[in-house]
Design a protein around this motif. Structure first.
Motif, short mmCIF file in Angstrom:
data_model
loop_
_atom_site.label_atom_id
_atom_site.label_comp_id
_atom_site.label_asym_id
_atom_site.label_seq_id
_atom_site.Cartn_x
_atom_site.Cartn_y
_atom_site.Cartn_z
N GLU A 22 0.83 -1.21 0.00
CA GLU A 22 0.00 0.00 0.00
C GLU A 22 0.87 1.26 0.00
OE1 GLU A 22 -2.94 0.46 2.96
OE2 GLU A 22 -4.19 -1.16 2.20
N LEU A 23 1.94 1.23 0.77
CA LEU A 23 2.86 2.38 0.79
C LEU A 23 3.45 2.60 -0.60
CD1 LEU A 23 4.76 4.53 1.99
CD2 LEU A 23 6.28 2.66 2.63
N ILE A 24 3.90 1.54 -1.24
CA ILE A 24 4.50 1.66 -2.57
C ILE A 24 3.48 2.19 -3.57
CG2 ILE A 24 5.45 0.32 -4.49
CD1 ILE A 24 6.76 -1.48 -2.30
N GLU A 25 2.26 1.67 -3.54
CA GLU A 25 1.20 2.17 -4.44
C GLU A 25 0.95 3.65 -4.21
OE1 GLU A 25 -2.41 -0.11 -4.27
OE2 GLU A 25 -1.32 -2.01 -4.45
N HIS A 26 0.88 4.06 -2.95
CA HIS A 26 0.63 5.47 -2.63
C HIS A 26 1.75 6.36 -3.17
CE1 HIS A 26 -0.75 8.94 -0.34
NE2 HIS A 26 0.51 9.11 0.05
N VAL A 27 2.99 5.96 -2.92
CA VAL A 27 4.13 6.75 -3.39
C VAL A 27 4.12 6.85 -4.91
CG1 VAL A 27 6.64 6.79 -3.59
CG2 VAL A 27 5.57 6.34 -1.37
N LEU A 28 3.92 5.74 -5.59
CA LEU A 28 3.91 5.76 -7.06
C LEU A 28 2.77 6.60 -7.61
CD1 LEU A 28 4.88 2.07 -7.86
CD2 LEU A 28 6.32 4.11 -7.97
N ALA A 29 1.63 6.62 -6.92
CA ALA A 29 0.50 7.43 -7.36
C ALA A 29 0.77 8.92 -7.15
CB ALA A 29 -0.76 7.01 -6.62
N CYS A 30 1.58 9.27 -6.16
CA CYS A 30 1.86 10.67 -5.84
C CYS A 30 2.97 11.27 -6.70
CB CYS A 30 2.25 10.81 -4.38
SG CYS A 30 0.91 10.45 -3.24
N VAL A 31 3.82 10.46 -7.25
CA VAL A 31 4.99 10.97 -7.98
C VAL A 31 4.61 11.90 -9.14
CG1 VAL A 31 6.92 10.27 -9.46
CG2 VAL A 31 6.58 9.18 -7.25
N PRO A 32 3.63 11.56 -9.99
CA PRO A 32 3.31 12.50 -11.09
C PRO A 32 2.89 13.89 -10.60
CG PRO A 32 2.35 10.35 -11.53
CD PRO A 32 2.87 10.32 -10.11
N GLU A 33 2.07 13.95 -9.56
CA GLU A 33 1.66 15.25 -9.03
C GLU A 33 2.85 15.98 -8.43
OE1 GLU A 33 -0.97 17.33 -5.54
OE2 GLU A 33 -1.48 15.28 -6.10
N CYS A 34 3.68 15.27 -7.71
CA CYS A 34 4.87 15.87 -7.11
C CYS A 34 5.76 16.45 -8.21
CB CYS A 34 5.63 14.83 -6.30
SG CYS A 34 7.12 15.47 -5.51
N ASN A 35 5.94 15.73 -9.28
CA ASN A 35 6.75 16.23 -10.39
C ASN A 35 6.15 17.49 -11.00
OD1 ASN A 35 8.75 14.32 -10.18
ND2 ASN A 35 7.82 12.94 -11.65
N ARG A 36 4.83 17.52 -11.15
CA ARG A 36 4.17 18.72 -11.71
C ARG A 36 4.32 19.92 -10.78
NH1 ARG A 36 0.24 15.08 -12.87
NH2 ARG A 36 -1.09 15.80 -11.19
N ARG A 37 4.18 19.70 -9.49
CA ARG A 37 4.19 20.80 -8.53
C ARG A 37 5.58 21.25 -8.12
NH1 ARG A 37 0.43 20.25 -3.64
NH2 ARG A 37 -1.07 21.70 -4.46
N CYS A 38 6.50 20.30 -8.00
CA CYS A 38 7.77 20.61 -7.33
C CYS A 38 9.01 20.53 -8.21
CB CYS A 38 7.96 19.66 -6.16
SG CYS A 38 6.62 19.70 -4.96
N ALA A 39 8.95 19.77 -9.26
CA ALA A 39 10.16 19.56 -10.05
C ALA A 39 10.38 20.73 -11.00
CB ALA A 39 10.05 18.26 -10.83
N HIS A 40 11.39 21.51 -10.70
CA HIS A 40 11.71 22.67 -11.52
C HIS A 40 13.17 22.61 -11.92
CE1 HIS A 40 7.91 24.42 -10.30
NE2 HIS A 40 8.24 24.19 -9.05
N PRO A 41 13.48 22.98 -13.14
CA PRO A 41 14.89 23.00 -13.53
C PRO A 41 15.64 24.08 -12.76
CG PRO A 41 13.50 23.84 -15.29
CD PRO A 41 12.60 23.38 -14.21
#
Length: 59
Positions: free
Chosen positions: A21-40
């Motif tokens: 469940e933890l792994i599923e949650h983390v993998l589901a959150c990664v795309p949003e995290c990338n959109r919100r936080c990942a900046h060059p």
């Protein structure tokens, strides 16, 4: 810093029944995290500047 930011936003106040469940949650959150936080970012140090700094403080 990335793990700290991710933990604060996506893992706070959440519990899981098992590891899967933890792994599923983390993998589901990664795309949003990338959109919100990942900046060059731009490097401000050249390789030469870095080597000079390390040489100066190595002793």
């Amino acid at each position: 810093m990335l793990i700290r930011a991710f933990r604060h936003r996506y893992l706070k106040r959440v519990s899981w029944i098992n590891r899967e469940e933890l792994i599923e949650h983390v993998l589901a959150c990664v795309p949003e995290c990338n959109r919100r936080c990942a900046h060059p970012f731009q490097w401000t140090w050249t390789n030469q500047k870095m080597r000079q700094r390390f040489a100066k403080h190595a002793h």
